[in-house]
Design a protein around this motif. Structure first.
Motif, PDB file in Angstrom:
ATOM      1  N   MET A   1      34.650  47.874  25.266  1.00 55.64           N
ATOM      2  CA  MET A   1      35.674  46.911  25.706  1.00 55.64           C
ATOM      3  C   MET A   1      35.388  46.477  27.145  1.00 55.64           C
ATOM      4  SD  MET A   1      39.811  47.063  25.465  1.00 55.64           S
ATOM      5  CE  MET A   1      40.260  48.637  26.137  1.00 55.64           C
ATOM      6  N   LYS A   2      35.397  45.169  27.362  1.00 56.59           N
ATOM      7  CA  LYS A   2      35.182  44.675  28.711  1.00 56.59           C
ATOM      8  C   LYS A   2      36.401  45.048  29.550  1.00 56.59           C
ATOM      9  CE  LYS A   2      34.698  40.324  31.132  1.00 56.59           C
ATOM     10  NZ  LYS A   2      36.016  39.727  31.152  1.00 56.59           N
ATOM     11  N   LYS A   3      36.157  45.444  30.752  1.00 55.92           N
ATOM     12  CA  LYS A   3      37.284  45.867  31.572  1.00 55.92           C
ATOM     13  C   LYS A   3      38.200  44.697  31.891  1.00 55.92           C
ATOM     14  CE  LYS A   3      37.588  49.843  34.365  1.00 55.92           C
ATOM     15  NZ  LYS A   3      37.207  50.679  35.444  1.00 55.92           N
ATOM     16  N   ALA A   4      39.458  44.810  31.473  1.00 62.46           N
ATOM     17  CA  ALA A   4      40.397  43.720  31.703  1.00 62.46           C
ATOM     18  C   ALA A   4      40.887  43.727  33.145  1.00 62.46           C
ATOM     19  CB  ALA A   4      41.575  43.841  30.750  1.00 62.46           C
ATOM     20  N   PHE A   5      40.859  44.915  33.741  1.00 56.69           N
ATOM     21  CA  PHE A   5      41.320  45.018  35.125  1.00 56.69           C
ATOM     22  C   PHE A   5      40.221  45.627  35.979  1.00 56.69           C
ATOM     23  CE2 PHE A   5      45.187  45.026  32.596  1.00 56.69           C
ATOM     24  CZ  PHE A   5      45.933  44.067  33.269  1.00 56.69           C
ATOM     25  N   VAL A   6      40.080  45.087  37.167  1.00 56.14           N
ATOM     26  CA  VAL A   6      39.003  45.565  38.039  1.00 56.14           C
ATOM     27  C   VAL A   6      39.609  46.081  39.330  1.00 56.14           C
ATOM     28  CG1 VAL A   6      36.931  44.870  39.293  1.00 56.14           C
ATOM     29  CG2 VAL A   6      37.396  43.891  37.047  1.00 56.14           C
ATOM     30  N   TYR A   7      39.142  47.226  39.772  1.00 54.25           N
ATOM     31  CA  TYR A   7      39.688  47.783  41.004  1.00 54.25           C
ATOM     32  C   TYR A   7      38.603  48.515  41.785  1.00 54.25           C
ATOM     33  CZ  TYR A   7      39.919  51.481  37.530  1.00 54.25           C
ATOM     34  OH  TYR A   7      39.614  52.344  36.510  1.00 54.25           O
ATOM     35  N   GLY A   8      38.806  48.622  43.080  1.00 56.99           N
ATOM     36  CA  GLY A   8      37.882  49.389  43.916  1.00 56.99           C
ATOM     37  C   GLY A   8      36.752  48.550  44.491  1.00 56.99           C
ATOM     38  N   VAL A   9      36.510  47.389  43.941  1.00 53.19           N
ATOM     39  CA  VAL A   9      35.499  46.493  44.510  1.00 53.19           C
ATOM     40  C   VAL A   9      36.128  45.125  44.735  1.00 53.19           C
ATOM     41  CG1 VAL A   9      33.496  47.618  43.457  1.00 53.19           C
ATOM     42  CG2 VAL A   9      34.748  45.884  42.178  1.00 53.19           C
ATOM     43  N   ALA A  10      35.491  44.320  45.546  1.00 55.74           N
ATOM     44  CA  ALA A  10      36.033  42.978  45.767  1.00 55.74           C
ATOM     45  C   ALA A  10      36.044  42.218  44.445  1.00 55.74           C
ATOM     46  CB  ALA A  10      35.195  42.237  46.804  1.00 55.74           C
ATOM     47  N   VAL A  11      37.086  41.431  44.235  1.00 54.10           N
ATOM     48  CA  VAL A  11      37.217  40.724  42.955  1.00 54.10           C
ATOM     49  C   VAL A  11      37.137  39.215  43.139  1.00 54.10           C
ATOM     50  CG1 VAL A  11      38.520  42.475  41.701  1.00 54.10           C
ATOM     51  CG2 VAL A  11      39.743  40.860  43.188  1.00 54.10           C
ATOM     52  N   GLU A  12      36.795  38.538  42.052  1.00 51.08           N
ATOM     53  CA  GLU A  12      36.726  37.073  42.107  1.00 51.08           C
ATOM     54  C   GLU A  12      37.045  36.506  40.739  1.00 51.08           C
ATOM     55  OE1 GLU A  12      32.706  36.389  43.342  1.00 51.08           O
ATOM     56  OE2 GLU A  12      31.905  36.963  41.407  1.00 51.08           O
ATOM     57  N   GLY A  13      37.100  35.191  40.660  1.00 51.98           N
ATOM     58  CA  GLY A  13      37.296  34.500  39.385  1.00 51.98           C
ATOM     59  C   GLY A  13      38.537  34.958  38.655  1.00 51.98           C
ATOM     60  N   GLU A  14      38.371  35.333  37.403  1.00 50.33           N
ATOM     61  CA  GLU A  14      39.537  35.680  36.585  1.00 50.33           C
ATOM     62  C   GLU A  14      40.179  36.999  37.017  1.00 50.33           C
ATOM     63  OE1 GLU A  14      38.015  36.117  32.630  1.00 50.33           O
ATOM     64  OE2 GLU A  14      37.079  38.028  33.140  1.00 50.33           O
ATOM     65  N   ASN A  15      39.516  37.746  37.866  1.00 51.82           N
ATOM     66  CA  ASN A  15      40.106  38.990  38.341  1.00 51.82           C
ATOM     67  C   ASN A  15      40.878  38.827  39.640  1.00 51.82           C
ATOM     68  OD1 ASN A  15      39.049  40.627  36.234  1.00 51.82           O
ATOM     69  ND2 ASN A  15      37.037  40.404  37.222  1.00 51.82           N
ATOM     70  N   PHE A  16      40.926  37.614  40.105  1.00 50.23           N
ATOM     71  CA  PHE A  16      41.576  37.323  41.379  1.00 50.23           C
ATOM     72  C   PHE A  16      42.849  36.526  41.101  1.00 50.23           C
ATOM     73  CE2 PHE A  16      42.282  34.906  45.245  1.00 50.23           C
ATOM     74  CZ  PHE A  16      41.866  35.754  46.274  1.00 50.23           C
ATOM     75  N   THR A  17      43.949  36.965  41.647  1.00 52.66           N
ATOM     76  CA  THR A  17      45.192  36.251  41.396  1.00 52.66           C
ATOM     77  C   THR A  17      45.794  35.744  42.696  1.00 52.66           C
ATOM     78  OG1 THR A  17      47.494  36.487  40.722  1.00 52.66           O
ATOM     79  CG2 THR A  17      46.399  38.458  41.465  1.00 52.66           C
ATOM     80  N   ASP A  18      46.580  34.694  42.600  1.00 58.32           N
ATOM     81  CA  ASP A  18      47.411  34.263  43.729  1.00 58.32           C
ATOM     82  C   ASP A  18      46.597  34.029  45.000  1.00 58.32           C
ATOM     83  OD1 ASP A  18      49.240  35.949  46.098  1.00 58.32           O
ATOM     84  OD2 ASP A  18      49.854  34.002  45.368  1.00 58.32           O
TER      85      ASP A  18
END
Ligand code: ADP
Ligand code: MG
Length: 375
Positions: A1-18
């Motif tokens: 399963m692709k990780k739906a949530f990403v944490y601990g590293v800088a995020v971008e694109g669909e993992n970035f909100t607001d």
């Protein structure tokens, strides 16, 4: 399963909100050459935000240089890293890099090696030493490069508080500020998570960097933004979570971005179609478990007074810690102990002081303490 949530590293694109407002503002600062200082607890989203802005600026007008100085121990280590980052950004190709070094840093014999395949980054070791160049000469490099490429340069420096640890730090800061404030085509975005060090560097009248730039405390991402973000990810996986449950996820970890994503991910792993109480509880247990090794390390070397002080905070004490009743109840020793205790715990980043209020810095650490040390 692709990780739906990403944490601990800088995020971008669909993992970035607001962060629409923050992004817009910082982008404007970059465009206007405004110096900014960005402060937030760790894992709140500074690096992600800066990267987001970098990806949006008009690269025909602005070149953004980015460096992290967490590992710089001395003034010249910093200059080497700075000069390397600037040269890499404006040169891109190895050949041009060599030409630029020849043109701007004639007195050096740098070591430049190129990756075997073109995708590999070139590695550059400039080896600038005090015998070769004065601090001022090196610090002028970005301004010279900006003129050469005909673009404004924004230099983003992560973990900037590190310069406070250099030997002769105050003199170093004076030199750096002296050059930076005269630059016209270069501006700076300085950030980090050590709030007490950064505020001391920039808000203390006696410090060289006083009022160097616009100071921003990066605020948590609001619930209104988390709700659609988290709900959407659950829906994409065919799962159902309520707004109330999302609210609880955010509140449990006091809106610390990375923990919100981590806890949401745990909930997703624990649930079966519809999120229920069992999943919520298991997910939180997992979160505390995942962090416990770190928390053990952080508390290992603490004295019993320090531990007792943390316990008092976890128990909800907010009052006057020097009062006889509290000193006695939590075994904190004598009154004169307290300011030393708080200073040390602040330096260790375990607690935070805002005005006169002292709080536990990490919400998950607080939960862990409640479970492990509720004697
Ligand atoms: N805009 C954002 N939207 C969603 N999650 C975010 C955002 N910014 C940060 N996060 C979460 O916080 C984590 C840490 O982000 P990062 O930018 O590395 O923080 P910092 O630089 O402040 O330590 C990310 O891995 C992600 O889980
Ligand atoms: Mg960061």
């Amino acid at each position: 399963m692709k990780k739906a949530f990403v944490y601990g590293v800088a995020v971008e694109g669909e993992n970035f909100t607001d962060r629409i407002e923050e992004t817009r503002r910082l982008k404007r600062d970059f465009e206007n050459g405004q110096n900014v200082v960005l402060i937030s607890p760790r894992r709140m989203g500074k690096t992600s935000l800066v990267r987001r802005v970098i990806s949006q600026v008009d690269t025909n007008k602005i070149a953004v240089v980015h460096l992290d100085i967490y590992d710089c121990r001395t003034e010249y280590e910093f200059y080497n890293k700075l000069a390397t980052a600037v040269l890499k950004q404006v040169s891109k190709k190895g050949e041009l890099m060599l030409r630029n070094i020849k043109e701007f840093l004639t007195r050096l014999t740098p070591r430049v090696s190129f990756g075997i395949d073109p995708a590999n980054e070139m590695s550059v070791s400039l080896g600038i030493a005090p015998e070769d160049y004065s601090p001022e000469e090196i610090l002028q490099l970005p301004e010279k490069m900006a003129h050469k490429i005909g673009k404004h340069i924004v230099i983003c420096i992560d973990e900037f508080q590190q310069i406070g640890n250099f030997p002769d730090s105050i003199d170093v800061q004076k030199r750096i500020r002296g050059v930076w404030q005269l630059q016209e085509e270069v501006s700076y975005c300085l950030y980090g998570s050590k709030k007490h060090m950064l505020t001391n560097l920039f808000q203390n009248k006696r410090m060289p960097f006083y009022q160097f730039g616009d100071i921003r405390f990066l605020q948590p991402i609001a619930l209104d933004d988390w709700i659609p973000f988290i709900r959407g990810k659950f829906e994409e996986s065919g799962l159902l979570i309520s707004d109330e449950q999302i609210t609880r996820i955010c509140e449990t970890v006091e809106y610390q971005s990375s923990y919100v994503q981590q806890l949401a991910w745990n909930v997703m792993l624990c649930c079966d179609k519809v999120v229920d109480e069992t999943a919520m509880e298991e997910a939180l247990d997992d979160l505390i478990g995942q962090s416990s090794i770190l928390f053990l390390q952080q508390t290992e070397g603490l004295s019993s007074y320090q531990m007792n002080f943390l316990k008092a905070l976890v128990a909800g004490e907010t009052g006057d810690f020097t009062s006889a009743a509290i000193l006695k109840k939590y075994h904190l020793g004598t009154k004169s102990n307290i300011s030393r205790l708080t200073d040390t715990l602040i330096k260790k980043e375990l607690i935070e002081k805002t005005g006169r209020t002292i709080t536990i810095a990490d919400p998950v650490f607080r939960l862990w303490m409640q479970r492990e040390h509720n004697d």
